[in-house]
Write an enzyme that holds these catalytic residues in place. Structure first.
Site, PDB file in Angstrom:
ATOM      1  CE  LYS A  55      -3.866  -2.256   2.325  1.00  0.00           C
ATOM      2  NZ  LYS A  55      -4.474  -2.674   3.590  1.00  0.00           N
ATOM      3  CD  GLN A  99      -3.659  -4.365   6.647  1.00  0.00           C
ATOM      4  OE1 GLN A  99      -3.733  -3.335   5.981  1.00  0.00           O
ATOM      5  NE2 GLN A  99      -4.058  -5.533   6.168  1.00  0.00           N
ATOM      6  CG  ASP A 122      -9.981  -0.015   5.163  1.00  0.00           C
ATOM      7  OD1 ASP A 122      -9.825  -0.524   4.047  1.00  0.00           O
ATOM      8  OD2 ASP A 122      -9.239  -0.223   6.137  1.00  0.00           O
TER       9      ASP A 122
END
Ligand code: GUN
Length: 298
Positions: A55, A99, A122
């Site tokens: 990422k 994460q 997200d």
């Protein structure tokens, strides 16, 4: 020889990244805004470390600002929340991603709901989840978004298709239901307690496997002509490559299902690259919205 068309996630992800990169350049030159993404990684889960590294690499490649905050496995919930507080107030940070999975001492839903919804790239904050359910503009979770883009590579109009999703996670299965409903699919969800899974999956025109069990969807689960999207990324032993070696496989037994399906995504090179490309797109969206700029106009 596989009958199915292999849907190339790597190529589509590259084309999405190119478009995002161009828009990042315009945002910089026209508005002096550099989109910024901060990823928080707690602990040392090897798979998470790889995802976070990728990422960060692609974020920088597109000219955005990337930062990774690495916290120890023993990190307390309040320590994690205080980092999020700081990022919530930092105007240079447009996207915040924590994460998953998080260690057991941390309540994931509290953490995700602590991120300002405007920075929740997200799409996991309850506000964004709710907006997705009622069809309002929001941040759409990256893996389901990328998966739908892959389906559309081989079938532009999904109206009336029976989509069967195997897996009911908050990250993939549940948001996928909403996206496919928006596409006017008939949607079924199967999961670990489903009886006679094959009888359900064999009805699918579009089959999405998102369970995290290596190669569990076999030829017996698939009717001829189905579009198969494999969301699984499972690391398994690969003695054929040498002692102690491993390889990545999906939730779908690729070789046998590729003989029956009309189209299928590979692992690696299918959904995985699309997840990151969609994250970059969401970060651009967050930066545009922070300045009331219409993303389609740049
Ligand atoms: N872990 C596995 N997939 C994801 C994802 O899409 N977002 C986050 N934050 N963590 C993940």
């Amino acid at each position: 020889m596989a009958l199915a068309q292999i849907i190339d996630g790597k190529a589509l992800a590259q084309s999405v990244r190119e478009k995002v990169g161009t828009a990042v350049g315009s945002l910089k030159s026209q508005h002096n805004i550099i989109p910024g993404l901060t990823v928080i990684l707690v602990g040392e889960n090897p798979a998470s470390q790889v995802y976070v590294r990728n990422k960060a690499k692609f974020t920088e490649q597109l000219g955005m600002t990337s930062r990774v905050i690495q916290l120890p496995q023993t990190c307390s919930q309040s320590e994690l929340l205080s980092h999020i507080n700081e990022l919530n107030q930092d105007d240079k940070v447009h996207g915040i991603l924590v994460q998953l999975p998080l260690p057991d001492q941390i309540e994931s839903s509290e953490v995700l709901n602590h991120i300002r919804p405007e920075k929740d790239v997200d799409g996991f904050h309850s506000v964004n989840v709710g907006k997705l359910c009622i069809g309002q503009p929001c941040f759409v979770p990256c893996t389901p978004l990328g998966s739908v883009m892959l389906i559309k590579q081989v079938r532009a109009n999904l109206a009336g298709a029976h989509a069967v999703i195997v897996g009911r996670s908050n990250i993939v299965g549940k948001p996928m239901v909403q996206l496919l409903l928006q596409e006017n699919c008939t949607v079924s969800v199967a999961h670990s307690r489903t009886k006679d899974l094959a009888a359900i999956t064999k009805q699918a025109d579009i089959l999405i496997a998102a369970v995290g069990r290596p190669e569990m969807i076999t030829a017996d689960h698939v009717k001829p002509g189905t579009i198969v999207i494999d969301v699984g990324i499972n690391r398994v032993p690969a003695p054929e490559k040498g002692e102690g070696k491993t390889k990545l496989v999906g939730d779908v037994a690729f070789d046998e299902v590729a003989n029956i399906a009309s189209a299928i995504t590979p692992v690696p090179g299918g959904v995985g690259p699309m997840t990151i490309a969609c994250l970059l797109r969401n970060t651009l969206q967050a930066a545009c919205e922070s300045a009331n700029i219409d993303m389609s106009q740049i």
